[in-house]
Design a protein around this motif. Structure first.
Motif, PDB file in Angstrom:
ATOM      1  N   GLY A 134      33.698  38.552  36.188  1.00 17.21           N
ATOM      2  CA  GLY A 134      33.071  39.781  36.645  1.00 17.21           C
ATOM      3  C   GLY A 134      31.727  39.596  37.317  1.00 17.21           C
ATOM      4  N   LEU A 135      31.293  38.365  37.484  1.00 20.70           N
ATOM      5  CA  LEU A 135      30.007  38.070  38.124  1.00 20.70           C
ATOM      6  C   LEU A 135      30.185  38.021  39.640  1.00 20.70           C
ATOM      7  CD1 LEU A 135      28.870  35.281  35.648  1.00 20.70           C
ATOM      8  CD2 LEU A 135      28.084  37.641  35.727  1.00 20.70           C
ATOM      9  N   PRO A 136      29.100  38.024  40.404  1.00 19.66           N
ATOM     10  CA  PRO A 136      29.229  38.009  41.872  1.00 19.66           C
ATOM     11  C   PRO A 136      29.891  36.747  42.438  1.00 19.66           C
ATOM     12  CG  PRO A 136      27.031  38.719  41.240  1.00 19.66           C
ATOM     13  CD  PRO A 136      27.715  38.271  39.989  1.00 19.66           C
ATOM     14  N   ARG A 137      29.884  35.657  41.704  1.00 22.82           N
ATOM     15  CA  ARG A 137      30.483  34.410  42.197  1.00 22.82           C
ATOM     16  C   ARG A 137      31.996  34.575  42.302  1.00 22.82           C
ATOM     17  NH1 ARG A 137      31.566  29.090  38.901  1.00 22.82           N
ATOM     18  NH2 ARG A 137      32.305  27.803  40.597  1.00 22.82           N
ATOM     19  N   THR A 138      32.577  34.149  43.430  1.00 18.91           N
ATOM     20  CA  THR A 138      34.028  34.246  43.599  1.00 18.91           C
ATOM     21  C   THR A 138      34.642  32.856  43.626  1.00 18.91           C
ATOM     22  OG1 THR A 138      33.857  34.287  45.997  1.00 18.91           O
ATOM     23  CG2 THR A 138      33.911  36.411  44.877  1.00 18.91           C
ATOM     24  N   VAL A 139      35.861  32.786  43.126  1.00 19.99           N
ATOM     25  CA  VAL A 139      36.657  31.568  43.133  1.00 19.99           C
ATOM     26  C   VAL A 139      38.071  31.938  43.572  1.00 19.99           C
ATOM     27  CG1 VAL A 139      35.328  30.382  41.336  1.00 19.99           C
ATOM     28  CG2 VAL A 139      37.241  31.820  40.698  1.00 19.99           C
ATOM     29  N   GLN A 140      38.836  30.947  43.969  1.00 17.02           N
ATOM     30  CA  GLN A 140      40.210  31.217  44.380  1.00 17.02           C
ATOM     31  C   GLN A 140      41.063  31.417  43.136  1.00 17.02           C
ATOM     32  OE1 GLN A 140      40.858  31.684  47.510  1.00 17.02           O
ATOM     33  NE2 GLN A 140      43.012  32.127  47.238  1.00 17.02           N
ATOM     34  N   GLY A 141      41.824  32.489  43.112  1.00 17.39           N
ATOM     35  CA  GLY A 141      42.663  32.774  41.961  1.00 17.39           C
ATOM     36  C   GLY A 141      43.729  33.784  42.308  1.00 17.39           C
ATOM     37  N   GLN A 142      44.377  34.290  41.288  1.00 18.04           N
ATOM     38  CA  GLN A 142      45.405  35.309  41.473  1.00 18.04           C
ATOM     39  C   GLN A 142      44.875  36.636  40.967  1.00 18.04           C
ATOM     40  OE1 GLN A 142      48.828  33.871  39.366  1.00 18.04           O
ATOM     41  NE2 GLN A 142      49.687  32.969  41.220  1.00 18.04           N
ATOM     42  N   ALA A 143      45.370  37.701  41.585  1.00 21.97           N
ATOM     43  CA  ALA A 143      44.980  39.045  41.180  1.00 21.97           C
ATOM     44  C   ALA A 143      46.211  39.937  41.189  1.00 21.97           C
ATOM     45  CB  ALA A 143      43.921  39.604  42.119  1.00 21.97           C
ATOM     46  N   LEU A 144      46.216  40.897  40.308  1.00 19.41           N
ATOM     47  CA  LEU A 144      47.258  41.916  40.293  1.00 19.41           C
ATOM     48  C   LEU A 144      46.730  43.092  41.104  1.00 19.41           C
ATOM     49  CD1 LEU A 144      50.046  42.634  39.154  1.00 19.41           C
ATOM     50  CD2 LEU A 144      48.864  43.802  37.296  1.00 19.41           C
ATOM     51  N   ALA A 145      47.335  43.316  42.268  1.00 15.45           N
ATOM     52  CA  ALA A 145      46.845  44.326  43.202  1.00 15.45           C
ATOM     53  C   ALA A 145      47.694  45.588  43.111  1.00 15.45           C
ATOM     54  CB  ALA A 145      46.866  43.788  44.623  1.00 15.45           C
ATOM     55  N   PRO A 158      41.174  44.747  42.327  1.00 16.00           N
ATOM     56  CA  PRO A 158      42.327  44.232  41.585  1.00 16.00           C
ATOM     57  C   PRO A 158      42.330  44.737  40.144  1.00 16.00           C
ATOM     58  CG  PRO A 158      40.763  42.473  42.071  1.00 16.00           C
ATOM     59  CD  PRO A 158      40.279  43.697  42.770  1.00 16.00           C
ATOM     60  N   LEU A 159      43.517  44.936  39.615  1.00 16.87           N
ATOM     61  CA  LEU A 159      43.655  45.406  38.235  1.00 16.87           C
ATOM     62  C   LEU A 159      43.322  44.293  37.254  1.00 16.87           C
ATOM     63  CD1 LEU A 159      46.996  47.371  38.589  1.00 16.87           C
ATOM     64  CD2 LEU A 159      44.688  48.307  38.487  1.00 16.87           C
ATOM     65  N   LEU A 160      43.915  43.143  37.458  1.00 18.60           N
ATOM     66  CA  LEU A 160      43.726  41.975  36.595  1.00 18.60           C
ATOM     67  C   LEU A 160      43.503  40.760  37.469  1.00 18.60           C
ATOM     68  CD1 LEU A 160      46.851  42.482  34.299  1.00 18.60           C
ATOM     69  CD2 LEU A 160      44.531  43.194  33.788  1.00 18.60           C
ATOM     70  N   THR A 161      42.731  39.805  36.989  1.00 22.22           N
ATOM     71  CA  THR A 161      42.551  38.543  37.711  1.00 22.22           C
ATOM     72  C   THR A 161      42.677  37.371  36.742  1.00 22.22           C
ATOM     73  OG1 THR A 161      40.154  38.406  37.414  1.00 22.22           O
ATOM     74  CG2 THR A 161      40.945  39.636  39.334  1.00 22.22           C
ATOM     75  N   THR A 162      42.974  36.215  37.304  1.00 19.02           N
ATOM     76  CA  THR A 162      43.106  35.011  36.475  1.00 19.02           C
ATOM     77  C   THR A 162      41.754  34.518  35.971  1.00 19.02           C
ATOM     78  OG1 THR A 162      43.049  33.695  38.489  1.00 19.02           O
ATOM     79  CG2 THR A 162      45.220  34.171  37.546  1.00 19.02           C
ATOM     80  N   HIS A 163      40.659  35.003  36.549  1.00 17.58           N
ATOM     81  CA  HIS A 163      39.331  34.549  36.146  1.00 17.58           C
ATOM     82  C   HIS A 163      38.507  35.683  35.543  1.00 17.58           C
ATOM     83  CE1 HIS A 163      40.638  31.308  38.747  1.00 17.58           C
ATOM     84  NE2 HIS A 163      39.737  30.548  38.139  1.00 17.58           N
ATOM     85  N   GLY A 164      39.170  36.712  35.019  1.00 19.05           N
ATOM     86  CA  GLY A 164      38.483  37.817  34.367  1.00 19.05           C
ATOM     87  C   GLY A 164      38.236  37.517  32.893  1.00 19.05           C
ATOM     88  N   LEU A 165      37.670  38.485  32.202  1.00 17.43           N
ATOM     89  CA  LEU A 165      37.352  38.307  30.779  1.00 17.43           C
ATOM     90  C   LEU A 165      38.593  38.100  29.921  1.00 17.43           C
ATOM     91  CD1 LEU A 165      34.584  41.000  30.235  1.00 17.43           C
ATOM     92  CD2 LEU A 165      34.320  38.535  30.118  1.00 17.43           C
TER      93      LEU A 165
END
Length: 191
Positions: A134-145, A158-165
């Motif tokens: 949830g921080l401003p830094r972005t990385v390549q991952g998957q998201a549920l759109a 995105p609803l869910l991401t692979t790098h979320g909490l």
């Protein structure tokens, strides 16, 4: 002896079974368990709140040096801060994606948005840059759109991401949650 309440230990096929004797699709439910980062952050918030509440009790019992006429006692201000910390930690635990027969609900720290299934065009997993914890830094991952009929796809978060909490370090959990939300969307968009 299997413990049915440990949903993370069950296979994907067993996760579709309900541990309860009935399956009430009217109630809002989170199709995944909260992740360790979310639970850890909430636990730290509750730990901090306990220290703040203990400090307010000590100040109330000993008397405050900061109290002056016309101002509220310091213990009540500190008590309010402690209660806000508790409310924030509980809201953090409640945050996430919830589904029911009525639609899809995204619960955030400060807002809750509900989208009826009639407005949902599709829910799909995409490869894109995602925010790390949830921080401003972005990385390549998957998201549920979520693609809605009343908005452009790039306008929705995105609803869910692979790098979320909830899913950092748990790619299998993300896949399982994304498949479950996609299945709910497919089932109720047809109805």
């Amino acid at each position: 002896m299997p413990l049915p309440f440990l949903t993370a230990d069950r296979t994907f096929e067993a996760a579709s079974e309900s541990a309860l004797p009935y399956d009430d699709r009217e109630r809002w439910r989170r199709p995944y368990r909260p992740g360790p980062w979310r639970v850890g952050a909430a636990a730290l918030g509750l730990l901090l709140a306990s220290f703040v509440l203990f400090a307010s009790v000590l100040i109330a019992l000993t008397g405050s040096v900061f109290y002056s006429e016309g101002s509220s006692p310091a213990w009540s201000v500190i008590l309010g801060v402690g209660l806000l910390l508790i409310a924030g930690a509980l809201r953090l635990l409640r945050s996430g994606v919830w589904v029911s027969r009525h639609g899809l609900r995204r619960v955030g720290l400060l807002t809750t948005r509900t989208v009826p299934w009639a407005r949902v065009v599709s829910v799909r997993t995409v490869q894109q840059p995602v925010r790390w914890l949830g921080l401003p830094r972005t990385v390549q991952g998957q998201a549920l759109a979520l693609v809605r009929e009343d908005r452009r796809p790039e306008d929705t978060a995105p609803l869910l991401t692979t790098h979320g909490l909830d899913f950092l370090g748990r790619p299998v959990g993300f896949d399982r949650a994304a498949d479950t939300v996609e299945a709910w969307a497919a089932e109720y968009r047809r109805a």
